[in-house]
Design an enzyme around this catalytic site. Structure first.
Site, PDB file in Angstrom:
ATOM      1  N   ASP A  96      -0.881 -14.255  15.613  1.00  0.00           N
ATOM      2  CA  ASP A  96       1.019 -14.252  16.580  1.00  0.00           C
ATOM      3  C   ASP A  96       1.346 -13.458  15.742  1.00  0.00           C
ATOM      4  OD1 ASP A  96       2.672 -14.825  18.077  1.00  0.00           O
ATOM      5  OD2 ASP A  96       2.410 -16.999  17.454  1.00  0.00           O
ATOM      6  N   TYR A 136      14.093  -7.068  29.601  1.00  0.00           N
ATOM      7  CA  TYR A 136      13.530  -6.379  29.072  1.00  0.00           C
ATOM      8  C   TYR A 136      13.589  -5.162  28.798  1.00  0.00           C
ATOM      9  CZ  TYR A 136       8.622  -3.293  29.582  1.00  0.00           C
ATOM     10  OH  TYR A 136       7.570  -2.879  29.420  1.00  0.00           O
ATOM     11  N   ALA A 180      16.495  -3.763  28.393  1.00  0.00           N
ATOM     12  CA  ALA A 180      17.347  -4.274  26.568  1.00  0.00           C
ATOM     13  C   ALA A 180      16.500  -4.308  24.971  1.00  0.00           C
ATOM     14  CB  ALA A 180      18.332  -5.223  26.601  1.00  0.00           C
ATOM     15  N   LYS A 192      13.316  -3.075  25.216  1.00  0.00           N
ATOM     16  CA  LYS A 192      12.783  -1.708  24.661  1.00  0.00           C
ATOM     17  C   LYS A 192      14.048  -0.378  24.353  1.00  0.00           C
ATOM     18  CE  LYS A 192       8.440  -2.316  25.939  1.00  0.00           C
ATOM     19  NZ  LYS A 192       7.211  -1.888  24.855  1.00  0.00           N
TER      20      LYS A 192
END
Length: 225
Positions: A57, A147, A149, A151
């Site tokens: 994880d 999303y 932001a 990346k």
């Protein structure tokens, strides 16, 4: 400077995803010795590739360091790190929960930073770190603000980190592919994907990334695909 994959020790994080699995296969086909990290044992085993397989994880910071240590132990060193792990979420900002925002940034931005830190001290001169960002880092989209932001944060990190890593002889490759048919849009952590145009084939995107690694490229914007 080119990069010889034959015999190289390569850590592939997110190796069970639509793009990560193709990258792992193509790196193996070129002779790389793989350490593969995925979310479930069944998915890692389904790759059926030679090398060390781990289920971790990656939202747990200590597991990022475990992944790097496992690659070094398995192959006596580390030459290449490919980070293809990530999550996506859709919906307007008005519906964005704190938990969703934290999950996006934890896996898409914070984890790659920790991975880069852990790997930099282990990579030999001439090594490389590849981070899979996305076209939304260049052209943020409505309904994908958080999303986009996350990346964009990764791409900004890579631009700065690349200058630091260069002093150690390590190349950082920021990859921003257009929409690719990885299946990620069908598994958002929140919201529902809008109607998207047909994306690129994961095999073709992986091939372009591997060629960039071999040919010594250091940046792959969306128009490189």
């Amino acid at each position: 400077m080119g990069f010889d994959l034959d015999g190289a020790s390569a850590l592939v994080v997110g190796a069970t995803g639509g793009l990560g699995s193709q990258l792992a296969r193509q790196l193996a086909a070129r002779g790389a010795r793989l350490t593969m990290v995925g979310g479930t044992r069944a998915h890692v085993d389904a790759l059926d590739l030679p090398g060390k397989a781990l289920t971790l994880d990656l939202r747990v910071p200590a597991n990022v360091e475990r992944a790097v240590a496992a690659a070094v132990e398995a192959n006596g060193g580390l030459d290449l790190v490919v980070n293809a792990a990530g999550v996506v979420a859709f919906g307007p900002v008005a519906d964005l929960s704190r938990a969703t925002a934290e999950h996006l940034f934890l896996l898409n931005a914070f984890m790659p930073m920790l991975l880069a830190r852990a790997a930099l001290g282990q990579l030999d001169e001439g090594g490389a770190i590849v981070n899979i960002s996305a076209v939304v880092a260049e052209r943020p989209q409505p309904g994908m603000a958080a999303y986009s932001a996350s990346k964009a944060a990764l791409t900004a990190f890579d631009a700065s980190f690349a200058r630091e890593a260069r002093r150690a002889g390590v190349r950082v490759i920021d990859v921003r592919p257009p929409h690719t048919e990885t299946g990620l849009a069908d598994r958002p952590i929140a919201g529902t994907a809008p109607k998207l145009p047909t994306g690129l084939a994961p095999e073709a995107v992986a091939d372009r990334i591997v060629r960039a690694i071999v040919d010594g490229e250091s940046d792959l914007p969306s128009d490189a695909f």
